[in-house]
Scaffold this active site. Structure first.
Site, PDB file in Angstrom:
ATOM      1  N   GLU A  17       0.856  -1.186   0.000  1.00 46.46           N
ATOM      2  CA  GLU A  17       0.000   0.000   0.000  1.00 46.46           C
ATOM      3  C   GLU A  17       0.887   1.229   0.000  1.00 46.46           C
ATOM      4  O   GLU A  17       1.963   1.231   0.609  1.00 46.46           O
ATOM      5  CB  GLU A  17      -0.904  -0.001   1.244  1.00 46.46           C
ATOM      6  CG  GLU A  17      -1.732   1.273   1.343  1.00 46.46           C
ATOM      7  CD  GLU A  17      -2.840   1.211   2.386  1.00 46.46           C
ATOM      8  OE1 GLU A  17      -2.717   0.420   3.352  1.00 46.46           O
ATOM      9  OE2 GLU A  17      -3.824   1.946   2.222  1.00 46.46           O
ATOM     10  N   CYS A  42      -6.525   0.803   2.786  1.00 45.87           N
ATOM     11  CA  CYS A  42      -7.530   1.867   2.797  1.00 45.87           C
ATOM     12  C   CYS A  42      -7.413   2.788   1.596  1.00 45.87           C
ATOM     13  O   CYS A  42      -8.363   3.492   1.250  1.00 45.87           O
ATOM     14  CB  CYS A  42      -7.394   2.698   4.065  1.00 45.87           C
ATOM     15  SG  CYS A  42      -7.824   1.791   5.540  1.00 45.87           S
ATOM     16  N   ASN A  93     -11.959  -3.374   0.306  1.00 43.64           N
ATOM     17  CA  ASN A  93     -10.804  -3.624   1.162  1.00 43.64           C
ATOM     18  C   ASN A  93     -11.254  -4.101   2.527  1.00 43.64           C
ATOM     19  O   ASN A  93     -11.556  -5.274   2.707  1.00 43.64           O
ATOM     20  CB  ASN A  93      -9.930  -2.366   1.266  1.00 43.64           C
ATOM     21  CG  ASN A  93      -8.819  -2.529   2.283  1.00 43.64           C
ATOM     22  OD1 ASN A  93      -8.143  -3.557   2.297  1.00 43.64           O
ATOM     23  ND2 ASN A  93      -8.645  -1.568   3.162  1.00 43.64           N
ATOM     24  N   GLU A  94     -11.360  -3.200   3.443  1.00 41.42           N
ATOM     25  CA  GLU A  94     -11.665  -3.613   4.828  1.00 41.42           C
ATOM     26  C   GLU A  94     -13.094  -3.170   5.145  1.00 41.42           C
ATOM     27  O   GLU A  94     -13.318  -2.375   6.037  1.00 41.42           O
ATOM     28  CB  GLU A  94     -10.651  -2.938   5.750  1.00 41.42           C
ATOM     29  CG  GLU A  94     -10.530  -3.534   7.116  1.00 41.42           C
ATOM     30  CD  GLU A  94      -9.450  -2.813   7.921  1.00 41.42           C
ATOM     31  OE1 GLU A  94      -9.570  -1.593   8.139  1.00 41.42           O
ATOM     32  OE2 GLU A  94      -8.478  -3.469   8.331  1.00 41.42           O
TER      33      GLU A  94
HETATM   34  O1  AHR Z   1      -2.108  -1.542   6.855  1.00 43.81           O
HETATM   35  C1  AHR Z   1      -2.631  -0.325   7.239  1.00 43.81           C
HETATM   36  C2  AHR Z   1      -4.147  -0.276   7.141  1.00 43.81           C
HETATM   37  O2  AHR Z   1      -4.740  -1.135   8.056  1.00 43.81           O
HETATM   38  C3  AHR Z   1      -4.742  -0.700   5.834  1.00 43.81           C
HETATM   39  O3  AHR Z   1      -4.713   0.312   4.891  1.00 43.81           O
HETATM   40  C4  AHR Z   1      -6.144  -1.037   6.189  1.00 43.81           C
HETATM   41  O4  AHR Z   1      -6.707  -1.995   5.341  1.00 43.81           O
HETATM   42  C5  AHR Z   1      -6.048  -1.471   7.628  1.00 43.81           C
HETATM   43  O5  AHR Z   1      -6.939  -0.787   8.411  1.00 43.81           O
END
Ligand code: AHR
Length: 673
Positions: free
Chosen positions: A60, A265, A396-397
């Site tokens: 990321e 994120c 993603n999350e």
């Molecule tokens: O790894 C950091 C962040 O942690 C990522 O962007 C996210 O997916 C998670 O909350």
């Protein structure tokens, strides 16, 4: 456990376990050595298959991981598209004996007749008297190496009244070190009134970690400039617009099974308008629209107002990187939801077509024939062969009913048109409770392919959860441990350390992932990269500055595991007992039994590897990653203080005595031919 593992476990139960020592106390007495332990490996009954590519990379653009890191552009804000368009750029003020000299020119940001609509701002320079200069400070300075070549390039056009156009004939360029000494020089010249790209190669005469780039104009007149770039010639595999060599080498050395990109994120964005859109990240870099980085203002304690995404590292480069380091590509796409921790903005269901089309087009971009519209673009970019995409993450999350609704629309289209592509779905931000439980129930009902679990937990959580997957349903969705890292102080705490205590806890946990490799298909540590002068999140696998980089103990744990995965799970006992954690696999490709034993105690543990059903003779390859000090860390000065050591062991039978050093990760590759 699968039936085969269950039966293997049953057969283990019938083995001469009476020979095993009695269970040891939970806490070992303080002493220099401990009684011998027997690690019994049922080599005769390999169980289910596991994914030999299960340990991979999460990438990321956080911590200046891409811009200011892996993507080695040295000019920050090369396209003048930051909201403060002169961010990173400064006029050089001459000091006269009477004080600061009056400026010999001025800088302005203009938008008329830009280079292209995605790049609407450019720098307009007016020079009143010779010697006007300005400079860019890079990403916390520029890392310049003696003898290395740097490509300086810019789009230039002369402007102003015709009489003045002809007067600016050249731009002199210098690189100066921290002390202001010139360490490189070049020139661009012969401009005209049309946007034209010019370049020159500058060879540096000295090394500087915090150099800057100066543009000097020696004739009065006016000029427009855009995409002002200083880029190392020597990138990984010498690719144009390529990646920083030392960092890619660290990734390649991990032997990662897959590369998850571009996050994180960042996929979601704070707002939908600033989500990651892969189509904006390919093709001519001058056409890639700069947007804010989601980590720019996420943490009050680490603001990064100059953190933007140039997309110089875009989807084509990600696919190319995955191929270069032998990893399967795993792109994660926005599912119509911005970050739920931030705006929680959600695209209406009737607006999802664009998002789903992005996914369908991405599959064509990666795998389609060169005769297909997107396959043709891939070929034009230089890669006619497919990228062999087999998985895509939808969101993603994410969590909640809105997510599930949107996933269903994605799945309906993707599964019909591309049944060969497995979809990765999210399980929310935490590894238990709500929304984790209800999401998992939903994914089971919907027969989802792979569920992405995240755990940013304390080291003790990792040590006490090595059996987490022992009882997962073998017929349900598979698991992707998509983001995890031991938080030595607290989740997102700026005090977290990349120390051996966290790393060995992760190693212990990974034995559980491996023993359950029939369910856990993939796992990746997160985050991956951190710029020591510009980070937002700790801990991270790899730290770097403008010139150097090093892998943390956590990185080396990942590397040791990813480099030593077999193809079948082999029953082993004990699995997690008194600070000893084990796993075993059979590698049918290299004909080796791979046994891992983690000693998370302060004493040397004499052990016997008892290989039932196998009497190997020959040389065992041993890898040991150890530090008696749980606070041990690597650093720029001692980059490999905690790093693997190789040795070998001659064996003549299936009873192999070994010594497990205090706080050690031990891997034994035993020939089984
Ligand atoms: O790894 C950091 C962040 O942690 C990522 O962007 C996210 O997916 C998670 O909350």
């Amino acid at each position: 456990m699968t039936t085969s593992i269950r039966s293997a476990a049953l057969s283990l139960a019938l083995l001469p376990f009476a020979l095993l020592p009695l269970a040891q106390p939970a806490t070992l007495p303080a002493q220099d050595s401990a009684p011998p332990v027997q690690i019994t490996v049922d080599a005769a009954h390999p169980g289910a298959a596991l994914n030999p590519a299960m340990f991979g990379i999460f990438f990321e653009d956080i911590n200046f991981g891409a811009d200011g890191g892996l993507y080695p552009e040295l000019v920050k804000n090369r396209s003048f598209e930051f909201p403060e368009p002169l961010t990173g750029w400064h006029e050089t003020m001459g000091i006269s004996p009477k004080g600061i000299e009056a400026s010999r020119g001025e800088l302005g940001i203009h938008t008329d007749s830009p280079l292209n609509p995605s790049n609407p701002h450019y720098l307009h320079v007016r020079v009143y008297s010779p010697g006007y200069s300005f400079y860019n400070t890079g990403f916390r300075g520029m890392g310049i190496e003696s003898g290395a070549e740097y490509r300086f390039s810019a789009y230039v056009r002369t402007t102003g009244p015709k009489s003045t156009r002809a007067t600016i004939g050249a731009i002199s360029v210098t690189i100066t070190d921290d002390a202001g000494h010139e360490i490189g020089r070049g020139e661009l010249k012969s401009f005209n009134s049309q946007w034209t790209r010019y370049e020159t190669i500058i060879r540096a005469t000295a090394t500087s970690p915090h150099a800057r780039l100066n543009l000097i104009l020696d004739e009065p007149g006016q000029l427009d400039l855009d995409m002002v770039s200083l880029f190392p010639v020597d990138t990984f595999k010498h690719r144009p617009n390529g990646l920083r060599k030392d960092l890619v080498q660290l990734l390649a050395d991990m032997h990662p099974g897959f590369l998850r990109f571009p996050g994180g994120c960042i996929v979601e964005g704070r707002l939908l308008a600033t989500r990651y859109r892969w189509k904006n990240s390919i093709g001519d870099i001058a056409q890639r629209k700069t947007i804010i980085n989601r980590w720019n203002d996420e943490f009050d304690y680490r603001p990064a107002p100059d953190y933007f995404q140039s997309f110089g590292l875009g989807f084509y480069e990600y696919f190319q990187l995955a191929e270069d380091i032998g990893a399967q590509p795993l792109p994660i796409l926005n599912c119509g939801m911005a970050c739920q921790f931030n705006s929680d903005e959600t695209a209406a269901l009737d607006q999802l077509d664009e998002y789903i089309k992005d996914a369908l087009d991405l599959i064509e971009f990666a795998n389609g024939p060169v005769t297909s519209p997107w396959g043709k673009i891939r070929a034009q970019l230089g890669h006619p062969e497919p990228f062999h995409l087999t998985m895509i993450g939808v969101g993603n999350e994410q969590w909640g009913p809105r997510y599930v609704e949107r996933y269903k629309l994605f799945a309906a289209k993707l599964k019909t048109q591309h049944p060969e592509i497995r979809l990765v779905v999210a399980a929310g931000p935490a590894p238990s409770g709500e929304p984790f439980n209800s999401l998992w129930a939903t994914w089971r009902d919907l027969h989802a392919d792979i569920v992405d679990e995240h755990y940013y937990m304390a080291p003790d959580w990792f040590l006490t959860n090595t059996g987490r997957y022992d009882h997962y349903d073998r017929s349900g969705p598979k698991v992707f441990a998509g983001e995890y890292a031991a938080q030595t102080v607290g989740t997102t705490s700026s005090e977290n350390r990349n120390n051996w205590k966290g790393a060995i806890a992760e190693a212990a946990f990974m034995t559980g992932l491996e023993r359950n490799g029939d369910v856990v298909q993939m796992a990746s540590y997160a985050p991956l990269l951190a710029n020591v002068e510009a980070w937002q999140w700790k801990p991270d696998a790899i730290w770097f500055d403008n010139l150097h980089s090093y892998g943390t103990p956590n990185y080396y744990v990942q590397r040791v595991f990813a480099s030593n995965v077999g193809t079948r799970i082999v029953p082993v006992a004990p699995q997690a007992e008194s600070g000893l954690f084990t796993s075993a696999t059979l590698d049918e490709r290299s004909h080796e039994l791979i046994v891992k034993a983690i000693n998370n105690t302060p004493v040397t543990r004499p052990a016997t590897l008892q290989l039932n059903g196998l009497n190997p003779t020959g040389t065992i390859r041993v890898t040991t990653l150890a530090s008696a000090d749980l606070n041990a860390e690597n650093s720029f000065d001692h980059p490999t203080a905690v790093s693997p050591e190789s040795s070998s062991l001659e064996v003549k039978s299936g009873t192999i005595p070994v010594q497990l050093l205090p706080y050690s990760v031990n891997v034994y590759r035993i020939p089984v031919r």
